[in-house]
Design a protein around this motif. Structure first.
Motif, PDB file in Angstrom:
ATOM      1  N   THR A  85      23.355  15.424 -39.691  1.00 31.20           N
ATOM      2  CA  THR A  85      24.105  15.829 -37.984  1.00 31.20           C
ATOM      3  C   THR A  85      24.337  15.288 -37.924  1.00 31.20           C
ATOM      4  O   THR A  85      25.319  15.408 -36.808  1.00 31.20           O
ATOM      5  N   ALA A  86      24.492  13.626 -37.746  1.00 31.13           N
ATOM      6  CA  ALA A  86      25.631  12.985 -36.782  1.00 31.13           C
ATOM      7  C   ALA A  86      26.688  13.630 -37.346  1.00 31.13           C
ATOM      8  O   ALA A  86      27.709  13.502 -36.898  1.00 31.13           O
ATOM      9  N   ASP A  87      27.740  13.608 -38.919  1.00 27.80           N
ATOM     10  CA  ASP A  87      28.606  14.292 -38.630  1.00 27.80           C
ATOM     11  C   ASP A  87      28.693  15.798 -38.509  1.00 27.80           C
ATOM     12  O   ASP A  87      29.779  15.502 -38.035  1.00 27.80           O
ATOM     13  N   TRP A  88      28.176  16.254 -38.198  1.00 21.39           N
ATOM     14  CA  TRP A  88      28.295  17.505 -37.364  1.00 21.39           C
ATOM     15  C   TRP A  88      28.290  17.421 -36.081  1.00 21.39           C
ATOM     16  O   TRP A  88      29.604  18.089 -35.051  1.00 21.39           O
ATOM     17  N   ILE A  89      27.093  16.376 -35.504  1.00 14.97           N
ATOM     18  CA  ILE A  89      28.062  16.219 -34.004  1.00 14.97           C
ATOM     19  C   ILE A  89      29.289  15.790 -33.692  1.00 14.97           C
ATOM     20  O   ILE A  89      30.049  16.352 -32.677  1.00 14.97           O
ATOM     21  N   SER A  90      29.434  14.463 -34.818  1.00 11.75           N
ATOM     22  CA  SER A  90      30.932  14.230 -34.945  1.00 11.75           C
ATOM     23  C   SER A  90      32.277  15.205 -34.825  1.00 11.75           C
ATOM     24  O   SER A  90      33.120  14.942 -33.514  1.00 11.75           O
ATOM     25  N   ALA A  91      32.151  15.646 -35.824  1.00  7.55           N
ATOM     26  CA  ALA A  91      32.850  17.725 -36.140  1.00  7.55           C
ATOM     27  C   ALA A  91      32.714  17.306 -34.992  1.00  7.55           C
ATOM     28  O   ALA A  91      34.048  18.610 -34.581  1.00  7.55           O
ATOM     29  N   GLN A  92      32.062  18.437 -34.214  1.00  5.23           N
ATOM     30  CA  GLN A  92      31.943  19.190 -33.003  1.00  5.23           C
ATOM     31  C   GLN A  92      32.828  18.612 -32.185  1.00  5.23           C
ATOM     32  O   GLN A  92      33.562  19.380 -31.223  1.00  5.23           O
ATOM     33  N   ASN A  93      32.280  17.285 -31.718  1.00  7.92           N
ATOM     34  CA  ASN A  93      32.884  16.033 -30.971  1.00  7.92           C
ATOM     35  C   ASN A  93      34.107  16.274 -30.841  1.00  7.92           C
ATOM     36  O   ASN A  93      35.233  15.892 -30.195  1.00  7.92           O
ATOM     37  N   GLU A  94      34.867  16.246 -31.762  1.00  6.31           N
ATOM     38  CA  GLU A  94      35.876  16.019 -32.371  1.00  6.31           C
ATOM     39  C   GLU A  94      37.371  17.102 -32.529  1.00  6.31           C
ATOM     40  O   GLU A  94      38.349  17.163 -32.456  1.00  6.31           O
ATOM     41  N   VAL A 149      22.499  23.342 -48.972  1.00 10.64           N
ATOM     42  CA  VAL A 149      24.251  22.433 -49.216  1.00 10.64           C
ATOM     43  C   VAL A 149      24.741  21.380 -47.984  1.00 10.64           C
ATOM     44  O   VAL A 149      24.444  21.795 -47.192  1.00 10.64           O
ATOM     45  N   LEU A 150      24.547  20.370 -48.763  1.00  8.02           N
ATOM     46  CA  LEU A 150      25.198  19.397 -47.579  1.00  8.02           C
ATOM     47  C   LEU A 150      26.620  20.240 -46.978  1.00  8.02           C
ATOM     48  O   LEU A 150      27.868  21.001 -47.071  1.00  8.02           O
ATOM     49  N   LEU A 151      26.807  18.954 -45.525  1.00  3.62           N
ATOM     50  CA  LEU A 151      27.865  19.432 -44.950  1.00  3.62           C
ATOM     51  C   LEU A 151      28.608  18.897 -45.867  1.00  3.62           C
ATOM     52  O   LEU A 151      29.237  17.894 -46.166  1.00  3.62           O
ATOM     53  N   MET A 194      17.237  14.723 -36.096  1.00  4.49           N
ATOM     54  CA  MET A 194      18.561  14.273 -35.380  1.00  4.49           C
ATOM     55  C   MET A 194      19.274  13.275 -35.827  1.00  4.49           C
ATOM     56  O   MET A 194      20.262  12.886 -35.397  1.00  4.49           O
ATOM     57  N   ASP A 195      18.952  12.115 -36.597  1.00  5.47           N
ATOM     58  CA  ASP A 195      18.984  11.036 -36.682  1.00  5.47           C
ATOM     59  C   ASP A 195      19.544  11.425 -38.808  1.00  5.47           C
ATOM     60  O   ASP A 195      19.693  10.273 -38.909  1.00  5.47           O
ATOM     61  N   ALA A 196      19.406  12.569 -39.158  1.00  2.00           N
ATOM     62  CA  ALA A 196      19.890  12.255 -40.668  1.00  2.00           C
ATOM     63  C   ALA A 196      21.868  12.378 -40.556  1.00  2.00           C
ATOM     64  O   ALA A 196      22.207  12.737 -39.248  1.00  2.00           O
ATOM     65  N   PRO A 197      22.259  12.010 -41.273  1.00  2.00           N
ATOM     66  CA  PRO A 197      24.050  11.783 -41.315  1.00  2.00           C
ATOM     67  C   PRO A 197      24.234  12.579 -41.749  1.00  2.00           C
ATOM     68  O   PRO A 197      25.207  13.187 -41.146  1.00  2.00           O
TER      69      PRO A 197
END
Length: 707
Positions: free
Chosen positions: A59-68, A11-13, A54-57
């Motif tokens: 994963t990038a969205d999840w990283i950004s959301a965690q830092n936010e 399931v997509l993020l 790690m370069d998949a969109p």
């Protein structure tokens, strides 16, 4: 064997956050796939396998959301800004490394205090005027390009130096003229973990590099081979000196002996044994031949006098000894320095003598011997601390060393090899009065009765009231010894009223090979038992309580924190796993370097190793509904040693499972790697974040009540 079960769904993020859990936090959604793997009949779920892309969109969205999520939380902790300011103050002191001599020139690193990286200076004579030769601070605006290695040519005409971008282990090598400070056109890539070794005529140097893949990048899943680079030529023209089979896991690294007579090639596979080959430099067309090729121990080249070579080794000597051999009859050894009850940490050859640095119950002992092994004397040291340095050449009359301790920033001394006299060269002065703290060493019994040492650092007037916020730091792996070293940041923790405890766990090198092996593979649980026993000892002896106990570790130490917090979540008040190895079943997949960790961890491809790993692998031991301690996972998106998906998976699993109102957060640093080369401003920010989170969790410096 292991087979992969087809991924049924992913399931997509979701763009929104997950519904609030029992801890009250709305964590970013992390899809849980139905990925399963079969390991010897055991079905193992891996719902976050997609994070390995790690370069998949997604994963990038999840990283950004965690830092936010994490940044506002950390910013809301009032103590964080106070910590950042105090850390900046205590970090701001001038420091110098021990110098080393190349002909009439002396080289040393200096930092004026808050420079992102230390600058390499050179001076003509020990008292000559220092001139900046390599200043990494000028290489990038944000300080994320660092100096990662250097080698001065024998005639001191050139210095080869390596750059690391964004904390990566990948290195780009360049060459600079020492006299002018001008760079040559030479540029080498595709390297990690290699030095360079010059020929006596300064015509070029030997180095090791990875093969190039189909996309033109270095392929670090293969073995390195040895090349020779001639100055003024393109890397594509470099001569292949020793080709290693790309898929056998053995890497070769070459060095020219100090007298320029031999090329020594060390073959490595893992960390428990190696081989040594050689070739005479005046016979460049002959084959490189074996010298020590039994793969039965570790052999480390020390020096040579003509055809007599000195090696330190742990063959039939778990705490290491020094041997000599004639290169024409290598099977005939002479024991120069026998194994002792202390662990031989380092051996150097300076001024025709051997300087042996030992650990004596994790405290330093330095003995000087003649080349035949006869004792010259002992170098007196100030107390509990760490000693380093003693570099130099066989005919140098002097060497330099540094001594420091947990609360002592240390001093650099010049040692006259002929007279045996040490004189102060430079003393480091900081703004913190270290005398207000005391360092003690204690011993405690682990679960199986093994006696384990531990250092305690705290205020002199500390009383055992049973409630002191305590930072328990550990590592326990890869034969690495945790010695008393100075840390400005830890002193800030002590200033706030906290206490520091550092146990010397099995898996480390404090007591030699047997101590190391006792914390590896199927015996890895010993490391965690040692750490848990340290925590219990601190509680039983009236220093702290579970709600006031913070655990911290990096890399293999991050694994340690992840393992013990999933085994004993009730025992700790906060957890700080940093750049940890947390998925033990797949840690070996990203690179050949990661696969080489099998000597410590084993491989899930082998049934016995799998069953040992699966029993403690932090990602796989997270259980739904358990109340885990407040946890701040930290990693970096450029970490290509312990790849960050370990931390992504662990944080996602904890957030999904957390059964109580305690935060589980992850902070992902950008433009940083595994730790080496991190700029000062980023290090201060990282420590401020970790300490603020921990202090708030355990009630240090005005935080919560630690409940």
């Amino acid at each position: 064997m292991r087979r992969t079960v087809l991924l049924v769904s992913l399931v997509l993020l979701a763009a929104s956050c997950s519904p609030p859990g029992s801890d009250g936090f709305e964590y970013p959604s992390a899809a849980r796939s139905e990925q399963q793997d079969d390991y010897f009949g055991v079905e193992v779920a891996d719902p976050y396998r997609w994070m390995e892309e790690m370069d998949a969109p997604e994963t990038a969205d999840w990283i950004s959301a965690q830092n936010e999520l994490v940044e506002p939380y950390l910013a809301s902790i009032e103590l964080r800004e106070q910590l950042r300011e105090r850390l900046t103050e205590v970090w701001n002191y001038p420091r110098r490394s021990a110098p080393w001599r190349e002909g009439p020139w002396y080289f040393e690193f200096q930092n004026d205090g808050l420079q992102n990286h230390s600058v390499l200076y050179v001076r003509d004579g020990l008292d000559g005027e220092a001139r900046a030769l390599l200043d990494p601070n000028s290489w990038s605006e944000d300080g994320t390009v660092s100096l990662a290695g250097n080698s001065v040519s024998p005639g001191v005409r050139y210095i080869a130096y390596a750059k690391s971008d964004g904390g990566s282990d990948w290195r780009d090598w360049h060459v600079r003229e020492v006299a002018t400070g001008e760079d040559l056109s030479d540029h080498l890539t595709y390297t990690k973990f290699t030095g360079v070794s010059w020929t006596p005529d300064e015509r070029g140097f030997y180095y090791s590099r990875y093969p190039v893949d189909g996309q033109g990048a270095g392929d670090d899943k293969k073995a390195v081979s040895v090349y020779f680079h001639e100055l003024g030529t393109e890397q594509a023209e470099d001569r292949l000196v020793l080709q290693m089979p790309p898929d056998e896991g053995r890497n070769a690294y070459a060095a020219v002996t100090e007298d320029g007579a031999y090329l020594i090639v060390v073959l490595q596979e893992g960390y428990l044994s190696n081989a040594v080959h050689y070739r005479r430099m005046d016979e460049p067309d002959t084959a490189i031949r074996p010298l020590l090729d039994e793969w039965d121990a570790i052999y480390s080249y020390v020096a040579n006098e003509g055809d007599t070579f000195f090696f330190s080794t742990n063959r039939d000597a778990p705490r290491r000894k020094v041997i000599s051999l004639d290169i024409d009859s290598p099977q005939e050894w002479t024991e120069v320095i026998p194994e002792s009850e202390n662990t031989l940490l380092n051996i150097s050859a300076v001024g025709g003598r051997l300087i042996a640095s030992y650990l004596q119950d994790v405290k330093p002992l330095v003995l000087v011997r003649e080349a035949d092994g006869s004792l010259v004397g002992q170098i007196e040291l100030p107390g509990i601390g760490s000693v380093s340095g003693f570099g130099g050449k066989w005919d140098d009359p002097e060497t330099f060393y540094n001594f420091s301790g947990f609360t002592d920033p240390g001093a650099v001394y010049r040692y006259d090899v002929g007279t045996g006299e040490s004189t102060l060269h430079h003393r480091t002065v900081t703004s913190i009065d270290g005398t207000q703290f005391v360092t003690r060493q204690v011993f405690y019994d682990s679960k199986d009765g093994t006696r384990v040492p531990m250092f305690l650092v705290h205020r002199r007037d500390l009383e055992r009231t049973g409630d002191h916020p305590t930072l328990l730091y550990g590592y326990g792996g890869f034969n690495i010894s945790l010695r008393p070293v100075y840390s400005s940041s830890r002193l800030v923790w002590l200033e706030l009223g906290g206490m520091l405890a550092i146990p010397n766990l099995r898996g480390g090198g404090e007591y030699g090979r047997e101590w190391h092996l006792a914390g590896t593979r199927e015996r890895k649980q010993n490391v965690f038992d040692d750490f848990i026993a340290a925590a219990q000892w601190l509680i039983d002896e009236g220093y702290t309580m579970p709600s006031r106990l913070v655990i911290q570790g990096s890399s293999n130490g991050g694994l340690l924190v992840g393992a013990v917090m999933t085994q004993r979540p009730d025992l700790f008040g906060a957890a700080l796993p940093d750049v940890g190895v947390l998925d033990m079943l797949r840690y070996h997949t990203p690179s050949a370097n990661a696969r080489a960790w099998a000597d410590d961890y084993g491989l899930s491809e082998n049934e016995a190793d799998f069953r040992a790993q699966y029993a403690y692998s932090p990602v796989h031991r997270v259980a739904e509904g358990v109340c885990y301690p407040p946890t701040l996972v930290t990693t970096a998106d450029h970490d290509d040693r312990v790849v960050p998906w370990h931390s992504y998976k662990f944080a996602a699993a904890l957030q999904h499972a957390q059964g109580c109102a305690r935060p589980v957060l992850i902070r992902i640093e950008t433009r940083a790697g595994h730790g080496a080369g991190t700029p000062t401003w980023m290090r201060i920010e990282d420590v401020a974040n970790q300490f603020a989170f921990a202090a708030d969790a355990v009630g240090l410096g005005g935080g919560s009540d630690g409940g």
